[in-house]
Design a protein around this motif. Sequence first.
Motif, short mmCIF file in Angstrom:
data_model
loop_
_atom_site.label_atom_id
_atom_site.label_comp_id
_atom_site.label_asym_id
_atom_site.label_seq_id
_atom_site.Cartn_x
_atom_site.Cartn_y
_atom_site.Cartn_z
N GLU A 87 0.80 -1.22 0.00
CA GLU A 87 0.00 0.00 0.00
C GLU A 87 0.84 1.28 0.00
O GLU A 87 0.30 2.37 0.12
CB GLU A 87 -0.93 0.04 1.22
CG GLU A 87 -1.90 -1.11 1.32
CD GLU A 87 -1.26 -2.34 1.97
OE1 GLU A 87 -0.34 -2.19 2.80
OE2 GLU A 87 -1.67 -3.45 1.63
N ALA A 88 2.16 1.16 -0.11
CA ALA A 88 3.01 2.35 -0.06
C ALA A 88 2.61 3.34 -1.16
O ALA A 88 2.45 2.97 -2.31
CB ALA A 88 4.48 1.97 -0.21
N LYS A 89 2.42 4.57 -0.77
CA LYS A 89 2.00 5.61 -1.71
C LYS A 89 3.18 6.51 -2.06
O LYS A 89 4.08 6.72 -1.27
CB LYS A 89 0.89 6.45 -1.09
CG LYS A 89 -0.36 5.64 -0.77
CD LYS A 89 -1.57 6.53 -0.80
CE LYS A 89 -2.84 5.86 -0.39
NZ LYS A 89 -3.25 4.71 -1.04
N THR A 90 3.12 7.04 -3.25
CA THR A 90 4.14 7.98 -3.69
C THR A 90 3.93 9.32 -2.99
O THR A 90 2.82 9.81 -2.89
CB THR A 90 4.03 8.20 -5.21
OG1 THR A 90 4.15 6.93 -5.86
CG2 THR A 90 5.08 9.14 -5.72
N ALA A 91 4.99 9.90 -2.51
CA ALA A 91 4.94 11.24 -1.91
C ALA A 91 5.44 12.23 -2.96
O ALA A 91 6.38 11.94 -3.70
CB ALA A 91 5.81 11.30 -0.67
N VAL A 92 4.79 13.38 -3.05
CA VAL A 92 5.16 14.37 -4.04
C VAL A 92 5.52 15.68 -3.36
O VAL A 92 4.79 16.17 -2.49
CB VAL A 92 4.00 14.62 -5.05
CG1 VAL A 92 4.38 15.68 -6.05
CG2 VAL A 92 3.63 13.32 -5.76
N CYS A 93 6.66 16.22 -3.73
CA CYS A 93 7.13 17.52 -3.25
C CYS A 93 7.05 18.48 -4.44
O CYS A 93 7.56 18.18 -5.50
CB CYS A 93 8.56 17.39 -2.75
SG CYS A 93 9.30 18.96 -2.26
N THR A 94 6.40 19.64 -4.24
CA THR A 94 6.27 20.62 -5.30
C THR A 94 6.98 21.91 -4.88
O THR A 94 6.90 22.31 -3.72
CB THR A 94 4.78 20.92 -5.60
OG1 THR A 94 4.14 19.69 -5.94
CG2 THR A 94 4.63 21.89 -6.74
N ALA A 95 7.68 22.53 -5.82
CA ALA A 95 8.40 23.77 -5.53
C ALA A 95 8.37 24.69 -6.74
O ALA A 95 8.21 24.22 -7.87
CB ALA A 95 9.85 23.45 -5.14
N LYS A 96 8.53 25.98 -6.49
CA LYS A 96 8.63 26.96 -7.57
C LYS A 96 10.05 26.91 -8.14
O LYS A 96 11.02 26.73 -7.40
CB LYS A 96 8.36 28.37 -7.06
CG LYS A 96 6.93 28.63 -6.67
CD LYS A 96 6.01 28.56 -7.85
CE LYS A 96 5.67 29.94 -8.37
NZ LYS A 96 4.80 29.90 -9.53
N MET A 97 10.16 27.07 -9.45
CA MET A 97 11.46 27.12 -10.12
C MET A 97 11.79 28.57 -10.46
O MET A 97 10.90 29.37 -10.70
CB MET A 97 11.43 26.35 -11.44
CG MET A 97 11.20 24.88 -11.31
SD MET A 97 11.37 24.02 -12.91
CE MET A 97 10.06 24.75 -13.90
#
Length: 115
Positions: free
Chosen positions: A42-52
């Motif tokens: 059940e491991a879920k993907t973690a997403v990190c979002t940042a401004k470029m």
Amino acid sequence: LFDPMAGTMSIAKHGAPPCYLLRGGKVSTLYAEALPVGIVEEAKTAVCTAKMRRGDTVVMMSDGAADAFGDELDSGIRENADRDDPRLCAELIAGLTSGLSGGRDDCSVIVAHID
């Protein structure tokens, strides 16, 4: 995922070390907590979002490479990733980390320069 139209990047993680953002001579950590692949179904993907921003450099590396630098990780990234050639940056960092780790773990490095 680098989206130049929105000026954002999204990094999907599965238990790997954080990514690093070099901006204006300072190193920031891009981190999202996630279990490694294969630990649980059940491991879920973690997403990190940042401004470029133009001139940013993003450094992604395996845990072997990050661990090899130890306390010198920020300075290792700053000194070797602040160049115009991402391939050369990756080769320099990988070369340093593989020498520091003594071959105990893989030392993979990816560098992207935002132009």
